[in-house]
Design an enzyme around this catalytic site. Structure first.
Site, mmCIF file in Angstrom:
data_model
loop_
_atom_site.group_PDB
_atom_site.id
_atom_site.type_symbol
_atom_site.label_atom_id
_atom_site.label_comp_id
_atom_site.label_asym_id
_atom_site.label_seq_id
_atom_site.Cartn_x
_atom_site.Cartn_y
_atom_site.Cartn_z
ATOM 1 N N TYR A 29 0.816 -1.221 0.000
ATOM 2 C CA TYR A 29 0.000 0.000 0.000
ATOM 3 C C TYR A 29 0.852 1.274 0.000
ATOM 4 C CZ TYR A 29 -3.229 -3.571 1.724
ATOM 5 O OH TYR A 29 -3.960 -4.719 1.883
ATOM 6 N N TYR B 177 -14.422 -5.278 3.269
ATOM 7 C CA TYR B 177 -13.057 -5.658 2.887
ATOM 8 C C TYR B 177 -12.881 -7.138 3.213
ATOM 9 C CZ TYR B 177 -8.084 -6.335 2.631
ATOM 10 O OH TYR B 177 -6.850 -6.839 2.292
ATOM 11 N N ASP C 268 -17.112 -13.412 7.748
ATOM 12 C CA ASP C 268 -15.672 -13.189 7.702
ATOM 13 C C ASP C 268 -15.266 -12.606 9.057
ATOM 14 O OD1 ASP C 268 -13.131 -12.223 7.396
ATOM 15 O OD2 ASP C 268 -13.483 -11.180 5.503
ATOM 16 N N LYS D 105 -5.906 -13.765 11.118
ATOM 17 C CA LYS D 105 -5.284 -12.764 11.999
ATOM 18 C C LYS D 105 -5.013 -13.264 13.429
ATOM 19 C CE LYS D 105 -6.048 -8.525 9.472
ATOM 20 N NZ LYS D 105 -7.090 -8.497 8.448
HETATM 21 C C1 PLP Z 1 -7.190 -8.800 6.941
HETATM 22 C C2 PLP Z 1 -8.501 -9.276 6.471
HETATM 23 C C3 PLP Z 1 -8.619 -10.212 5.430
HETATM 24 C C4 PLP Z 1 -7.419 -10.699 4.644
HETATM 25 O O1 PLP Z 1 -6.526 -11.419 5.415
HETATM 26 P P1 PLP Z 1 -5.002 -11.595 4.918
HETATM 27 O O2 PLP Z 1 -4.410 -12.523 5.909
HETATM 28 O O3 PLP Z 1 -4.397 -10.247 4.916
HETATM 29 O O4 PLP Z 1 -5.074 -12.189 3.553
HETATM 30 C C5 PLP Z 1 -9.878 -10.676 5.105
HETATM 31 N N1 PLP Z 1 -10.971 -10.245 5.750
HETATM 32 C C6 PLP Z 1 -10.900 -9.344 6.754
HETATM 33 C C7 PLP Z 1 -12.150 -8.945 7.457
HETATM 34 C C8 PLP Z 1 -9.674 -8.818 7.144
HETATM 35 O O5 PLP Z 1 -9.611 -7.903 8.115
#
Ligand code: PLP
Length: 433
Positions: free
Chosen positions: A21, A149, A252, A281
């Site tokens: 970025y 996202y 997600d 994460k």
């Molecule tokens: C960070 C994130 C992703 C992507 O995860 P990466 O490990 O960076 O590929 C997908 N969804 C959400 C909600 C996120 O915060």
């Protein structure tokens, strides 16, 4: 040339590392991190910075946690990696059982991958194949939300906010999906107050459900798309709509999972079980990249059948990596034994008192909104320009803050002490004084 001459020469030429970025012409040189302890990391210069973002929200235990470090060392001594194709191992099996135990009732099957984006790709493929196997091959598109996202890979970019979601230049390259407006009702909104948001969701489903495999949602907190928070009532309503229109609900929880919203998973606020849930994460406490896509019996059992097309054709090389699974197990144990939910509620009380209840901050002409949920706080400004210089300002107070767009936010490590939490909120508020 001796090695030391070569090293000192190369240290003076620009590094070949291409940063994420980053605008190559205007980026400032990245400071070099040499170590970390607790919520702080240390730079080569000796400067120590309190990390207000816990490294893109994943280092929930902070840096160099002795139990996590030891778990990786012990596992490295036993088995660093083996493929999951046709083989299994203890950490993969134990972690899957633990994830089934702690996630909402009914998510009984775990598919591993190596990052949040890939975990979402797995979820989307699973949803499309599920519909195909049920004789509904036309249900092959996703329904996503504005401000969403879900990751940076091609499949994920296609379900991020198509206008503000930083991928608009790729529009011609990406498959087309459907989008519903982002929810507008706040966290404490009741059933009546979320009705307009749910009506907007219903409208898209009524028109397009025959081609929609799944609704994708970051539950309660749309994170990288602008820290937009909404109500558990919206999530419950979305669950009902998915059932009504025969669409899977994919949550997600890559950002919201593992305590970020004040519960272990955001879905718990609404007592909703998704059909598919994605974790990453915080899964490994940030110590290694990994992800898990969980599915209910209904989804999983649809893949039991005689045709070749019943196999789920996905398998990242590093799925179920033993080091990652082992450190994830240790992360979970620490989370429960050290009462992280209690710590998160302490951090939440400080964020509310210091930011939400600060009338001067809320009345500041540059500030559009202040929001707090669990161990997350965001100050939204009217104009991104008013955050220019905020990171440098915070750094002079010993705090690592990384604003993006119109949002100055914190998602601290859960081991952040009350004093350290106030040091972060002081830096955030100080910028507006
Ligand atoms: C960070 C994130 C992703 C992507 O995860 P990466 O490990 O960076 O590929 C997908 N969804 C959400 C909600 C996120 O915060």
């Amino acid at each position: 040339m001796s090695d030391s001459t070569r090293n000192s020469l190369s240290a003076r030429t620009p590094s070949p590392v291409w940063h994420p970025y980053a605008h190559l012409k205007t980026q400032s040189p990245a400071p070099k991190v040499v170590g970390g302890e607790g919520p702080r990391f240390t730079l080569e210069s000796g400067e120590s910075l309190l990390d207000a973002t816990c490294s893109w929200w994943c280092m929930i235990h902070g840096y160099r946690h002795p139990r996590l470090v030891r778990a990786i060392q012990q596992q490295a001594d036993e088995l660093c990696h083996v493929m999951l194709g046709g083989l299994t191992h203890e950490p993969a099996d134990r972690l899957a059982r633990e994830l089934v135990r702690i996630t909402p009732e009914g998510l009984n099957h775990v598919f591993y991958s190596d990052s949040g984006s890939v975990g979402m790709e797995v979820a989307m493929k699973m949803a499309v194949q599920y519909q195909y196997l049920r004789g509904q091959p036309n249900k092959h598109r996703m329904l996503s939300l504005m401000k969403a996202y879900h990751g940076d890979t091609a499949g994920c970019m296609a379900v991020c906010d198509p206008e503000e979601g930083m991928h608009s230049l790729f529009a011609g390259f990406l498959p087309q999906h459907h989008f519903a407006p982002a929810p507008t009702a706040p966290f404490d909104a009741d059933d009546d107050a979320v009705q307009a948001d749910l009506d907007a969701l219903r409208k898209v489903l009524e028109e397009h459900h025959h081609e929609i495999a799944a609704l994708l949602m970051e539950p309660l907190l749309q994170a990288a798309g602008g820290l937009n928070m909404t109500s558990p009532a919206y999530l419950r309503g979305a669950r009902r709509l998915c059932d009504e229109f025969d669409v899977l609900l994919v949550l997600d929880e890559v950002a919201t999972g593992f305590g970020r919203t004040g519960r272990m998973f955001a879905a718990e606020h609404a007592e909703v079980t998704p059909d598919i849930m994605v974790l990453s994460k915080g899964l490994t406490g940030g110590y290694l990249g990994h992800a898990a896509t969980l599915a209910t019996d209904r989804v999983h059992d649809t893949f039991i059948g005689d045709s070749e097309l019943h196999a789920f054709m996905h398998g990242p090389t590093f799925m179920g990596n033993p080091l990652a699974c082992r450190v994830a197990l240790e992360s979970l144990a620490v989370f429960e034994e050290d009462d992280y939910l209690g710590r998160i509620s302490t951090l939440n009380a400080i964020l509310r008192a210091e930011l939400l209840e600060d009338t001067a901050l809320r009345a500041h002409p540059a500030v559009a909104d202040v929001r707090v949920l669990g161990a997350t706080a965001a100050i939204e400004v009217h104009d991104a320009d008013s955050l220019e210089g905020a990171a440098e300002f915070a750094r002079r107070q010993g705090v690592w803050l990384r604003a993006f767009g119109r949002w100055l936010y914190t998602m601290p490590a859960y081991i952040t002490s009350p004093e350290e939490m106030r040091q972060i909120t002081d830096a955030m508020k100080g910028w507006f004084r």
